[in-house]
Design a protein around this motif. Structure first.
Motif, PDB file in Angstrom:
ATOM      1  N   ALA A  80       0.829  -1.202   0.000  1.00 61.91           N
ATOM      2  CA  ALA A  80       0.000   0.000   0.000  1.00 61.91           C
ATOM      3  C   ALA A  80       0.868   1.257   0.000  1.00 61.91           C
ATOM      4  CB  ALA A  80      -0.931  -0.001   1.208  1.00 61.91           C
ATOM      5  N   SER A  81       1.943   1.225   0.762  1.00 59.81           N
ATOM      6  CA  SER A  81       2.844   2.375   0.811  1.00 59.81           C
ATOM      7  C   SER A  81       3.490   2.617  -0.550  1.00 59.81           C
ATOM      8  CB  SER A  81       3.917   2.126   1.871  1.00 59.81           C
ATOM      9  OG  SER A  81       4.843   3.173   1.878  1.00 59.81           O
ATOM     10  N   GLU A  82       3.927   1.555  -1.186  1.00 57.39           N
ATOM     11  CA  GLU A  82       4.543   1.686  -2.508  1.00 57.39           C
ATOM     12  C   GLU A  82       3.532   2.210  -3.532  1.00 57.39           C
ATOM     13  OE1 GLU A  82       6.358  -1.335  -5.827  1.00 57.39           O
ATOM     14  OE2 GLU A  82       6.786  -1.750  -3.710  1.00 57.39           O
ATOM     15  N   PHE A  83       2.309   1.684  -3.502  1.00 58.40           N
ATOM     16  CA  PHE A  83       1.272   2.155  -4.419  1.00 58.40           C
ATOM     17  C   PHE A  83       0.977   3.632  -4.192  1.00 58.40           C
ATOM     18  CE2 PHE A  83      -3.254   2.989  -5.233  1.00 58.40           C
ATOM     19  CZ  PHE A  83      -3.302   2.706  -6.588  1.00 58.40           C
ATOM     20  N   THR A  84       0.926   4.033  -2.936  1.00 55.51           N
ATOM     21  CA  THR A  84       0.652   5.428  -2.615  1.00 55.51           C
ATOM     22  C   THR A  84       1.753   6.335  -3.156  1.00 55.51           C
ATOM     23  OG1 THR A  84      -0.537   4.766  -0.627  1.00 55.51           O
ATOM     24  CG2 THR A  84       0.219   7.040  -0.718  1.00 55.51           C
ATOM     25  N   LYS A  85       3.003   5.951  -2.949  1.00 57.95           N
ATOM     26  CA  LYS A  85       4.119   6.773  -3.412  1.00 57.95           C
ATOM     27  C   LYS A  85       4.189   6.855  -4.929  1.00 57.95           C
ATOM     28  CE  LYS A  85       7.034   5.887   0.598  1.00 57.95           C
ATOM     29  NZ  LYS A  85       8.208   5.153   1.107  1.00 57.95           N
ATOM     30  N   GLU A  86       3.903   5.749  -5.603  1.00 57.27           N
ATOM     31  CA  GLU A  86       4.059   5.708  -7.057  1.00 57.27           C
ATOM     32  C   GLU A  86       2.843   6.216  -7.817  1.00 57.27           C
ATOM     33  OE1 GLU A  86       5.099   1.726  -8.085  1.00 57.27           O
ATOM     34  OE2 GLU A  86       7.056   1.832  -7.105  1.00 57.27           O
ATOM     35  N   GLU A  87       1.654   6.005  -7.290  1.00 63.10           N
ATOM     36  CA  GLU A  87       0.439   6.304  -8.040  1.00 63.10           C
ATOM     37  C   GLU A  87      -0.342   7.505  -7.496  1.00 63.10           C
ATOM     38  OE1 GLU A  87      -0.445   4.724 -10.830  1.00 63.10           O
ATOM     39  OE2 GLU A  87       1.278   3.382 -10.708  1.00 63.10           O
ATOM     40  N   ILE A  88      -0.562   7.529  -6.214  1.00 59.67           N
ATOM     41  CA  ILE A  88      -1.471   8.526  -5.654  1.00 59.67           C
ATOM     42  C   ILE A  88      -0.795   9.882  -5.478  1.00 59.67           C
ATOM     43  CG2 ILE A  88      -2.889   9.099  -3.639  1.00 59.67           C
ATOM     44  CD1 ILE A  88      -3.428   6.099  -3.338  1.00 59.67           C
ATOM     45  N   PRO A  90       1.878  11.367  -6.938  1.00 58.16           N
ATOM     46  CA  PRO A  90       2.092  12.180  -8.147  1.00 58.16           C
ATOM     47  C   PRO A  90       0.800  12.784  -8.698  1.00 58.16           C
ATOM     48  CG  PRO A  90       3.324  10.130  -8.313  1.00 58.16           C
ATOM     49  CD  PRO A  90       2.453  10.019  -7.100  1.00 58.16           C
ATOM     50  N   GLU A  91      -0.282  12.025  -8.660  1.00 56.19           N
ATOM     51  CA  GLU A  91      -1.561  12.549  -9.147  1.00 56.19           C
ATOM     52  C   GLU A  91      -2.071  13.672  -8.252  1.00 56.19           C
ATOM     53  OE1 GLU A  91      -2.867  11.816 -12.077  1.00 56.19           O
ATOM     54  OE2 GLU A  91      -1.166  10.459 -12.383  1.00 56.19           O
ATOM     55  N   LEU A  92      -1.903  13.516  -6.956  1.00 55.55           N
ATOM     56  CA  LEU A  92      -2.313  14.586  -6.035  1.00 55.55           C
ATOM     57  C   LEU A  92      -1.478  15.852  -6.253  1.00 55.55           C
ATOM     58  CD1 LEU A  92      -2.979  12.691  -2.692  1.00 55.55           C
ATOM     59  CD2 LEU A  92      -4.650  13.753  -4.210  1.00 55.55           C
ATOM     60  N   LYS A  93      -0.194  15.684  -6.551  1.00 54.92           N
ATOM     61  CA  LYS A  93       0.647  16.847  -6.836  1.00 54.92           C
ATOM     62  C   LYS A  93       0.151  17.585  -8.073  1.00 54.92           C
ATOM     63  CE  LYS A  93       4.978  15.447  -4.685  1.00 54.92           C
ATOM     64  NZ  LYS A  93       6.368  15.051  -4.889  1.00 54.92           N
ATOM     65  N   LYS A  94      -0.244  16.804  -9.096  1.00 60.96           N
ATOM     66  CA  LYS A  94      -0.770  17.429 -10.311  1.00 60.96           C
ATOM     67  C   LYS A  94      -2.055  18.199 -10.020  1.00 60.96           C
ATOM     68  CE  LYS A  94       1.030  13.896 -13.437  1.00 60.96           C
ATOM     69  NZ  LYS A  94       0.640  12.783 -14.330  1.00 60.96           N
ATOM     70  N   VAL A  95      -2.922  17.612  -9.224  1.00 62.83           N
ATOM     71  CA  VAL A  95      -4.178  18.283  -8.867  1.00 62.83           C
ATOM     72  C   VAL A  95      -3.888  19.538  -8.065  1.00 62.83           C
ATOM     73  CG1 VAL A  95      -6.283  18.062  -7.484  1.00 62.83           C
ATOM     74  CG2 VAL A  95      -5.551  16.184  -8.960  1.00 62.83           C
ATOM     75  N   TYR A  96      -2.967  19.451  -7.104  1.00 63.98           N
ATOM     76  CA  TYR A  96      -2.619  20.612  -6.286  1.00 63.98           C
ATOM     77  C   TYR A  96      -2.014  21.726  -7.138  1.00 63.98           C
ATOM     78  CZ  TYR A  96      -0.372  23.502  -2.782  1.00 63.98           C
ATOM     79  OH  TYR A  96       0.039  24.576  -2.023  1.00 63.98           O
ATOM     80  N   GLU A  97      -1.111  21.346  -8.029  1.00 69.39           N
ATOM     81  CA  GLU A  97      -0.485  22.354  -8.885  1.00 69.39           C
ATOM     82  C   GLU A  97      -1.514  23.025  -9.795  1.00 69.39           C
ATOM     83  OE1 GLU A  97       2.567  20.140 -10.835  1.00 69.39           O
ATOM     84  OE2 GLU A  97       3.869  20.124  -9.066  1.00 69.39           O
TER      85      GLU A  97
END
Length: 114
Positions: A80-88, A90-97
């Motif tokens: 779960a930690s790996e999935f969060t770091k790799e998938e979630i 980066p997408e949250l950063k894009k949304v925030y930006e």
């Protein structure tokens, strides 16, 4: 008039006796069903529940069970930690930006109305 009253009285007496028989049959049926259900619960369900409870209690008191649970949780946490770091993330950063870029470009300009 007297015959009408007498007919009404006889009809009420017969109707009440018929209803009482129906009611007695109904209560006997309900009572029998509840007694059968209580007997089944006492003789069949209760021992089965007790056996399962004791089985789970023994399993939970076994140290090997807790070791297996900890290993399983560690594996799932790592995945779960790996999935969060790799998938979630980066997408949250894009949304925030995208959200912050929109805020900085849509801020009202200060007007000098003096």
């Amino acid at each position: 008039m007297r015959s009408a009253v007498l007919t009404l009285l006889v009809t009420l007496i017969l109707a009440s006796s018929v209803q009482a028989d129906w009611w007695d049959g109904f209560t006997d049926t309900v009572s029998g069903g509840l007694n059968n259900a209580a007997g089944w619960f006492k003789e069949t369900a209760s021992p089965a529940i007790r056996d399962k409870f004791n089985e789970y209690k023994e399993t939970l008191q076994d140290p090997e069970t807790h070791k297996n649970i900890r290993e399983w949780l560690a594996e799932k946490y790592d995945a779960a930690s790996e999935f969060t770091k790799e998938e979630i993330v980066p997408e949250l950063k894009k949304v925030y930006e995208a959200a912050t870029a929109d805020v900085t470009t849509s801020e009202p300009k200060a007007e000098n109305d003096k």
